[in-house]
Design an enzyme around this catalytic site. Sequence first.
Site, PDB file in Angstrom:
ATOM      1  N   GLY A  98       0.820  -1.200   0.000  1.00 37.04           N
ATOM      2  CA  GLY A  98       0.000   0.000   0.000  1.00 37.04           C
ATOM      3  C   GLY A  98       0.856   1.253   0.000  1.00 37.04           C
ATOM      4  O   GLY A  98       2.062   1.209   0.252  1.00 37.04           O
ATOM      5  N   CYS A  99       0.209   2.382  -0.276  1.00 35.80           N
ATOM      6  CA  CYS A  99       0.949   3.639  -0.383  1.00 35.80           C
ATOM      7  C   CYS A  99       1.469   4.120   0.964  1.00 35.80           C
ATOM      8  O   CYS A  99       2.651   4.471   1.090  1.00 35.80           O
ATOM      9  CB  CYS A  99       0.072   4.705  -1.048  1.00 35.80           C
ATOM     10  N   TYR A 100       0.613   4.138   1.982  1.00 29.75           N
ATOM     11  CA  TYR A 100       1.076   4.542   3.303  1.00 29.75           C
ATOM     12  C   TYR A 100       2.164   3.594   3.844  1.00 29.75           C
ATOM     13  O   TYR A 100       3.194   4.066   4.353  1.00 29.75           O
ATOM     14  CB  TYR A 100      -0.090   4.590   4.300  1.00 29.75           C
ATOM     15  N   SER A 122       5.609   4.352   2.489  1.00 26.86           N
ATOM     16  CA  SER A 122       6.213   5.580   3.014  1.00 26.86           C
ATOM     17  C   SER A 122       6.734   5.407   4.431  1.00 26.86           C
ATOM     18  O   SER A 122       7.627   6.148   4.865  1.00 26.86           O
ATOM     19  CB  SER A 122       5.200   6.732   2.969  1.00 26.86           C
ATOM     20  N   GLU A 167       6.660  10.454  -1.201  1.00 25.09           N
ATOM     21  CA  GLU A 167       6.497   9.599  -2.374  1.00 25.09           C
ATOM     22  C   GLU A 167       5.236  10.013  -3.114  1.00 25.09           C
ATOM     23  O   GLU A 167       4.408  10.770  -2.585  1.00 25.09           O
ATOM     24  CB  GLU A 167       6.380   8.130  -1.962  1.00 25.09           C
TER      25      GLU A 167
END
Length: 345
Positions: A154-156, A159, A317
């Site tokens: 996932g994106c979070y 990061s 990001e």
Amino acid sequence: MNLEPVAVVGASGYSGEELVRLLSRHPGVDLVALTSRQLAGQTMETVFPKFSGLRYSHLPFIESDVEKIVATGARYVFLALPHGVAAEFARPLVAAGLRVIDLSADFRLKDPVVYQDFYGEPPHAPELAALSVYGLPEIYREQIRTAQLVASPGCYPTSAIVPLYPLLKQRLLQPGSIVINSLSGVSGAGRNAKTDLLYVECNESVRAYSVPKHRHLGEIEQELSNAYGEAVTVSFTPHLIPVNRGIATTIYAMPANGIGLADITKAFQAAYAEEPFIRLLGEKGTPDTKNVTFTNFVDVAWRHDPRTGRIILLSAEDNLVKGAAGQAVQSLNIMCGWPETTALL
């Protein structure tokens, strides 16, 4: 470079659109199928006018049907679908011998109990989750090479895991002290017609959401626990900010006894100095989303706060590229034996 036939299932969402953008310029990809239940029969340039005149612009969307996808001759399939739906496609596609890169959360969590806890339902294909490889190349590159099913992060989590993993791996931080705050652009919620995502609701406003238990927290804790070798529990608070794309994450943690900033710097250099998509900004740089949008980079910086004794980690990001489509294409490059940066630089 030999052409590999590739399909994108669920190509009409934000991540799907980003996949189309990247794969259309990929010299090793033969894009043989784009699927969408709502858009079948329409061409790519009709749905995405920005791609008009480019490679594959006349390619029509087809029905999201497993038999039709297999019939295209695709050897690699990206699933850009919601959790729960992705498993319906992954199971028969894997059984048919195709290699699958899934952008949903269906196969990221290894423990069925954790999936139930964070998603409120049993996992849809736990047997596939057990054989999947978590698709963060900077950590699982060798496993990705031979994987049949890649669970793209996932994106979070990307990061947060990128800056924390090497430090926990070397036990440089006190794991119980970790607090993660992230701010994300609105595209992170997907192409959904929801009232709280309307322009007038988001513009000129910042708000936290899914407090204190965002779904991505289980994924973050799983990977940080893998790094540390023991169970790690962290605090994570996401925020919605009025930009289209980008994630900025700030992490606070206490260093382990005797650990200083020089140790943190050394660990980052050892882990990421040769990584093509991790840019280390060091002890003075500040990650900024404007410097990473539309790229596959993660920018990372770090500080020591002498007043509190805490280590502060900073990252930025693009949630749709390194946080979704770009990272998935990076995995495809690894699986196919191509240069990892192909179509991403």
